[in-house]
Design a protein around this motif. Structure first.
Motif, PDB file in Angstrom:
ATOM      1  N   LYS A  23      41.824  39.100  41.803  1.00 26.83           N
ATOM      2  CA  LYS A  23      41.207  39.772  40.696  1.00 26.83           C
ATOM      3  C   LYS A  23      42.381  39.255  39.525  1.00 26.83           C
ATOM      4  O   LYS A  23      43.525  39.045  39.737  1.00 26.83           O
ATOM      5  N   LYS A  24      41.841  39.477  38.407  1.00 28.62           N
ATOM      6  CA  LYS A  24      42.644  39.227  37.116  1.00 28.62           C
ATOM      7  C   LYS A  24      41.994  40.058  36.071  1.00 28.62           C
ATOM      8  O   LYS A  24      40.937  40.016  35.716  1.00 28.62           O
ATOM      9  N   ASP A  25      43.048  41.188  35.677  1.00 32.56           N
ATOM     10  CA  ASP A  25      42.754  42.032  34.753  1.00 32.56           C
ATOM     11  C   ASP A  25      41.346  43.185  35.346  1.00 32.56           C
ATOM     12  O   ASP A  25      41.585  43.612  36.388  1.00 32.56           O
ATOM     13  N   ALA A  26      40.103  43.194  34.522  1.00 31.82           N
ATOM     14  CA  ALA A  26      39.124  43.658  35.460  1.00 31.82           C
ATOM     15  C   ALA A  26      38.175  43.017  35.840  1.00 31.82           C
ATOM     16  O   ALA A  26      36.793  43.308  35.820  1.00 31.82           O
ATOM     17  N   THR A  27      38.201  41.707  36.113  1.00 37.13           N
ATOM     18  CA  THR A  27      37.401  40.802  36.681  1.00 37.13           C
ATOM     19  C   THR A  27      37.958  40.113  37.996  1.00 37.13           C
ATOM     20  O   THR A  27      39.042  39.923  38.244  1.00 37.13           O
ATOM     21  N   TRP A  28      36.841  40.092  39.093  1.00 39.78           N
ATOM     22  CA  TRP A  28      36.934  39.472  40.326  1.00 39.78           C
ATOM     23  C   TRP A  28      36.200  38.213  40.300  1.00 39.78           C
ATOM     24  O   TRP A  28      35.213  38.008  39.636  1.00 39.78           O
ATOM     25  N   HIS A  29      36.859  37.190  40.929  1.00 37.95           N
ATOM     26  CA  HIS A  29      36.398  35.942  41.101  1.00 37.95           C
ATOM     27  C   HIS A  29      36.184  35.439  42.726  1.00 37.95           C
ATOM     28  O   HIS A  29      37.283  35.484  43.521  1.00 37.95           O
ATOM     29  N   LEU A  30      35.193  34.798  42.773  1.00 36.87           N
ATOM     30  CA  LEU A  30      35.298  34.148  44.245  1.00 36.87           C
ATOM     31  C   LEU A  30      34.594  32.736  44.056  1.00 36.87           C
ATOM     32  O   LEU A  30      33.396  32.432  43.675  1.00 36.87           O
ATOM     33  N   GLY A  31      35.482  31.558  44.354  1.00 36.72           N
ATOM     34  CA  GLY A  31      34.974  30.306  44.457  1.00 36.72           C
ATOM     35  C   GLY A  31      34.878  29.650  45.661  1.00 36.72           C
ATOM     36  O   GLY A  31      35.216  29.981  46.518  1.00 36.72           O
ATOM     37  N   THR A  32      33.455  28.916  45.619  1.00 40.21           N
ATOM     38  CA  THR A  32      32.991  28.282  46.864  1.00 40.21           C
ATOM     39  C   THR A  32      32.901  27.055  46.312  1.00 40.21           C
ATOM     40  O   THR A  32      32.821  26.516  45.282  1.00 40.21           O
ATOM     41  N   SER A  33      32.410  26.036  47.386  1.00 38.52           N
ATOM     42  CA  SER A  33      32.335  24.892  46.923  1.00 38.52           C
ATOM     43  C   SER A  33      30.974  24.647  46.065  1.00 38.52           C
ATOM     44  O   SER A  33      30.859  23.473  45.339  1.00 38.52           O
ATOM     45  N   GLU A  34      29.909  25.476  46.143  1.00 38.22           N
ATOM     46  CA  GLU A  34      28.816  25.442  45.451  1.00 38.22           C
ATOM     47  C   GLU A  34      28.791  26.090  44.164  1.00 38.22           C
ATOM     48  O   GLU A  34      27.977  25.932  43.000  1.00 38.22           O
ATOM     49  N   ALA A  35      29.649  27.648  44.032  1.00 41.43           N
ATOM     50  CA  ALA A  35      29.603  28.310  42.864  1.00 41.43           C
ATOM     51  C   ALA A  35      30.667  28.974  42.736  1.00 41.43           C
ATOM     52  O   ALA A  35      31.621  29.314  43.746  1.00 41.43           O
ATOM     53  N   ILE A  36      30.886  29.904  41.619  1.00 36.84           N
ATOM     54  CA  ILE A  36      31.960  30.685  41.265  1.00 36.84           C
ATOM     55  C   ILE A  36      31.146  32.034  41.196  1.00 36.84           C
ATOM     56  O   ILE A  36      30.312  32.204  40.190  1.00 36.84           O
ATOM     57  N   HIS A  37      31.541  32.936  41.909  1.00 34.50           N
ATOM     58  CA  HIS A  37      30.966  34.438  41.738  1.00 34.50           C
ATOM     59  C   HIS A  37      31.893  35.185  40.777  1.00 34.50           C
ATOM     60  O   HIS A  37      33.028  35.352  41.221  1.00 34.50           O
ATOM     61  N   VAL A  38      31.523  36.095  39.876  1.00 35.51           N
ATOM     62  CA  VAL A  38      32.072  36.843  39.146  1.00 35.51           C
ATOM     63  C   VAL A  38      31.362  38.170  39.069  1.00 35.51           C
ATOM     64  O   VAL A  38      30.294  38.232  38.792  1.00 35.51           O
ATOM     65  N   PHE A  39      32.561  39.205  38.732  1.00 29.69           N
ATOM     66  CA  PHE A  39      31.971  40.762  38.723  1.00 29.69           C
ATOM     67  C   PHE A  39      33.020  41.199  37.789  1.00 29.69           C
ATOM     68  O   PHE A  39      34.314  41.162  37.974  1.00 29.69           O
ATOM     69  N   ASN A  40      32.898  41.870  36.775  1.00 31.32           N
ATOM     70  CA  ASN A  40      33.655  42.494  35.656  1.00 31.32           C
ATOM     71  C   ASN A  40      33.249  43.934  35.467  1.00 31.32           C
ATOM     72  O   ASN A  40      32.082  44.289  35.381  1.00 31.32           O
TER      73      ASN A  40
END
Length: 64
Positions: A23-40
């Motif tokens: 989490k950074k500020d109001a955004t969550w990130h999840l990086g995988t080898s194929e993609a980056i998933h983002v929720f804000n």
């Protein structure tokens, strides 16, 4: 900050943390080898409206 934004952030935090998001500020990130998933979570500057933004960036697309 809108009235309930902190409560929303606190409510989502355990779920995303359990699944490996950072989490950074109001955004969550999840990086995988194929993609980056983002929720804000976003609030309107004009009203008490809340917006939930979700996205997936596919690494195979590069900078497109």
């Amino acid at each position: 900050m809108a009235r309930y934004k902190k409560a929303l952030l606190d409510a989502f935090k355990p779920h995303f943390k359990e699944h490996g998001f950072t989490k950074k500020d109001a955004t969550w990130h999840l990086g995988t080898s194929e993609a980056i998933h983002v929720f804000n979570i976003q609030t309107s500057q004009f009203s008490e409206s809340y917006y939930f933004n979700a996205g997936i960036y596919f690494r195979a697309l590069g900078l497109l």
